[in-house]
Design a protein around this motif. Sequence first.
Motif, PDB file in Angstrom:
ATOM      1  N   LEU A 135      -0.075  14.091  -8.960  1.00 55.74           N
ATOM      2  CA  LEU A 135       0.038  12.963  -9.887  1.00 55.74           C
ATOM      3  C   LEU A 135       0.924  11.872  -9.297  1.00 55.74           C
ATOM      4  N   GLN A 136       1.991  12.272  -8.596  1.00 55.05           N
ATOM      5  CA  GLN A 136       2.856  11.294  -7.941  1.00 55.05           C
ATOM      6  C   GLN A 136       2.100  10.501  -6.876  1.00 55.05           C
ATOM      7  N   VAL A 137       1.275  11.189  -6.090  1.00 54.78           N
ATOM      8  CA  VAL A 137       0.494  10.519  -5.046  1.00 54.78           C
ATOM      9  C   VAL A 137      -0.509   9.552  -5.672  1.00 54.78           C
ATOM     10  N   GLU A 138      -1.156  10.003  -6.728  1.00 55.53           N
ATOM     11  CA  GLU A 138      -2.130   9.140  -7.416  1.00 55.53           C
ATOM     12  C   GLU A 138      -1.451   7.891  -7.966  1.00 55.53           C
ATOM     13  N   HIS A 139      -0.266   8.097  -8.541  1.00 58.31           N
ATOM     14  CA  HIS A 139       0.480   6.968  -9.105  1.00 58.31           C
ATOM     15  C   HIS A 139       0.940   6.024  -7.999  1.00 58.31           C
ATOM     16  N   TYR A 140       1.330   6.597  -6.867  1.00 55.55           N
ATOM     17  CA  TYR A 140       1.738   5.800  -5.705  1.00 55.55           C
ATOM     18  C   TYR A 140       0.606   4.866  -5.285  1.00 55.55           C
ATOM     19  N   VAL A 141      -0.570   5.411  -5.113  1.00 55.67           N
ATOM     20  CA  VAL A 141      -1.719   4.613  -4.672  1.00 55.67           C
ATOM     21  C   VAL A 141      -2.046   3.529  -5.690  1.00 55.67           C
ATOM     22  N   THR A 142      -2.008   3.877  -6.966  1.00 61.27           N
ATOM     23  CA  THR A 142      -2.320   2.901  -8.019  1.00 61.27           C
ATOM     24  C   THR A 142      -1.332   1.742  -8.010  1.00 61.27           C
ATOM     25  N   CYS A 143      -0.040   2.066  -7.947  1.00 57.81           N
ATOM     26  CA  CYS A 143       0.991   1.023  -7.960  1.00 57.81           C
ATOM     27  C   CYS A 143       0.894   0.122  -6.729  1.00 57.81           C
ATOM     28  N   VAL A 144       0.679   0.725  -5.569  1.00 57.53           N
ATOM     29  CA  VAL A 144       0.593  -0.065  -4.340  1.00 57.53           C
ATOM     30  C   VAL A 144      -0.579  -1.032  -4.406  1.00 57.53           C
ATOM     31  N   ARG A 145      -1.717  -0.563  -4.901  1.00 64.82           N
ATOM     32  CA  ARG A 145      -2.889  -1.442  -5.019  1.00 64.82           C
ATOM     33  C   ARG A 145      -2.612  -2.604  -5.977  1.00 64.82           C
ATOM     34  N   VAL A 146      -1.954  -2.305  -7.091  1.00 70.57           N
ATOM     35  CA  VAL A 146      -1.649  -3.345  -8.082  1.00 70.57           C
ATOM     36  C   VAL A 146      -0.711  -4.389  -7.482  1.00 70.57           C
ATOM     37  N   ILE A 147       0.347  -3.929  -6.789  1.00 66.41           N
ATOM     38  CA  ILE A 147       1.342  -4.842  -6.225  1.00 66.41           C
ATOM     39  C   ILE A 147       0.718  -5.724  -5.147  1.00 66.41           C
ATOM     40  N   ALA A 148      -0.080  -5.127  -4.269  1.00 70.57           N
ATOM     41  CA  ALA A 148      -0.725  -5.906  -3.207  1.00 70.57           C
ATOM     42  C   ALA A 148      -1.674  -6.949  -3.810  1.00 70.57           C
ATOM     43  N   ARG A 149      -2.432  -6.538  -4.816  1.00 68.41           N
ATOM     44  CA  ARG A 149      -3.374  -7.481  -5.453  1.00 68.41           C
ATOM     45  C   ARG A 149      -2.633  -8.616  -6.135  1.00 68.41           C
ATOM     46  N   ARG A 150      -1.556  -8.313  -6.869  1.00 61.99           N
ATOM     47  CA  ARG A 150      -0.826  -9.352  -7.590  1.00 61.99           C
ATOM     48  C   ARG A 150      -0.175 -10.350  -6.632  1.00 61.99           C
ATOM     49  N   TYR A 151       0.356  -9.843  -5.514  1.00 59.38           N
ATOM     50  CA  TYR A 151       0.959 -10.754  -4.544  1.00 59.38           C
ATOM     51  C   TYR A 151      -0.111 -11.682  -3.958  1.00 59.38           C
TER      52      TYR A 151
END
Length: 487
Positions: A139-155
Amino acid sequence: MIDIQVKLHDKYSVEMKVGYVVDRNRKENEFRMNTWFFVPHSLGISASTYSKDDFYKDVRSNVRLITPIYSLEEIAEGEWTPFVFLEDAFLHLVEERTKEALETYEYQIKMFTSIFKSALRGKVNEAIHHEVERSERELQVEHYVTCVRVIARRYRELKKIINVTGLPKEAANYFSFGDEYLSNLIEFHTFRLLDGLKEFDPKCYKLEKKRLLELIHGEIGYKQKNGYLVAEKDSKDQNRAVIYRRGILKKYAESDLFLKASKKRDGVLVEQIYYSIAAGLSMIFATVIAFSFQKKYGNFTMPLFVALVVSYMLKDRIKELMRFYFAHRLGKNYFDRKIKVSMGDKVVGQIKDGVDFISENKVPEEIISRRARTDLLAADNRNSSERIILYRKWVQLNAEILDEYGQYDIAGINEIIRFDLGSFARKMDEPAYELYVPEGEADHASIKGEKIYYVNFLIQLQHEGNVEYRRFRLMITRDGIREIQKL
């Protein structure tokens, strides 16, 4: 509070990352760090062979602000995140188009990428090293990937704001630098996560490998599409360029966190006053002798001539003895160097440091006890005692000045100290050492062992009456440091 992390930087260097965290209830915060190095006698390190200048040549330090702490979740999903400051800076640049607006815009990009780097590192360390159930780690790995994708997209979506005519060329460049550095961070830390899972949780690695590699391939494809350099397996020239550019981007992105540190000798005025007193006392002695003999034997006599010569000889010896005495007394209260730490034109604080070889009877009993020599080493130490180097550091920080730093809460400063131990290895024996073992009942064989040396160092941390200790041991050969052990 003082936080310290010690690790190997390269095969001859140890890096200490010391965090000085200020108490906001105090305007002035004082910190002390004393480090005792216990060096084997056989290495030939002493005050006569290893001077203060030699020590400071082997020590390198940088001072920077502690990166504001945000989790990946806070950056990606929180209401009050670095994205708020970042978007405001983009909009302000488009509206104002001034030099000041451009500087703020660049500053916010640098701070954002630095905060993102710290959050990535923390999340990866948590996913690798925390003892949790496999389902929770997944679950931590899944959350990591989700957050990273969101941050990269928002930037990357913020680029639409500055995609207008009339802005200086630097605006697009600064955004591009931040974008490339952000992509490098994602790639690097995701590979770190893969390596960590593979070593510490192989089953989770097999389950999550595909998800993490998809994230990496996505970033590599994005970099290729935008003309950013990408590592290639069989291209040395390309990979040299990648490493060089990544180093420059890292320095650029973190430059606003680094503080200006101007160094100078400490206690120079007091030292000169003491030395003048020493010269005056020696002159008083010589003058008293001259007057006494002149009064008794008169002018131009042989006894007066002899007395003047002897007094002159003794005068210089007394002067040097007094200089030595005052220098010794001075060293107890003053340091070798004083470093003024500045943030722009504002002085955040100062750092003083000093180093000396000391005898064991001047080492606190608490430190000797924590050194914990074995019985054999304690017995040998009576004949060829360890050399002890004391490195003192005193830090003073102004919490009010730190509070004036932009919109972010700055907890304090980090000092990154690197000790190069190459000088310690010069007199070491060759690491290859021949040993013999029996081979069956009727033969024997030679095997290769490794000649190692141990350098122990103990650190005492003091802040607001609190005292903590850390002990480390370096396993060193002539070819470099093999291991660092926390004891």
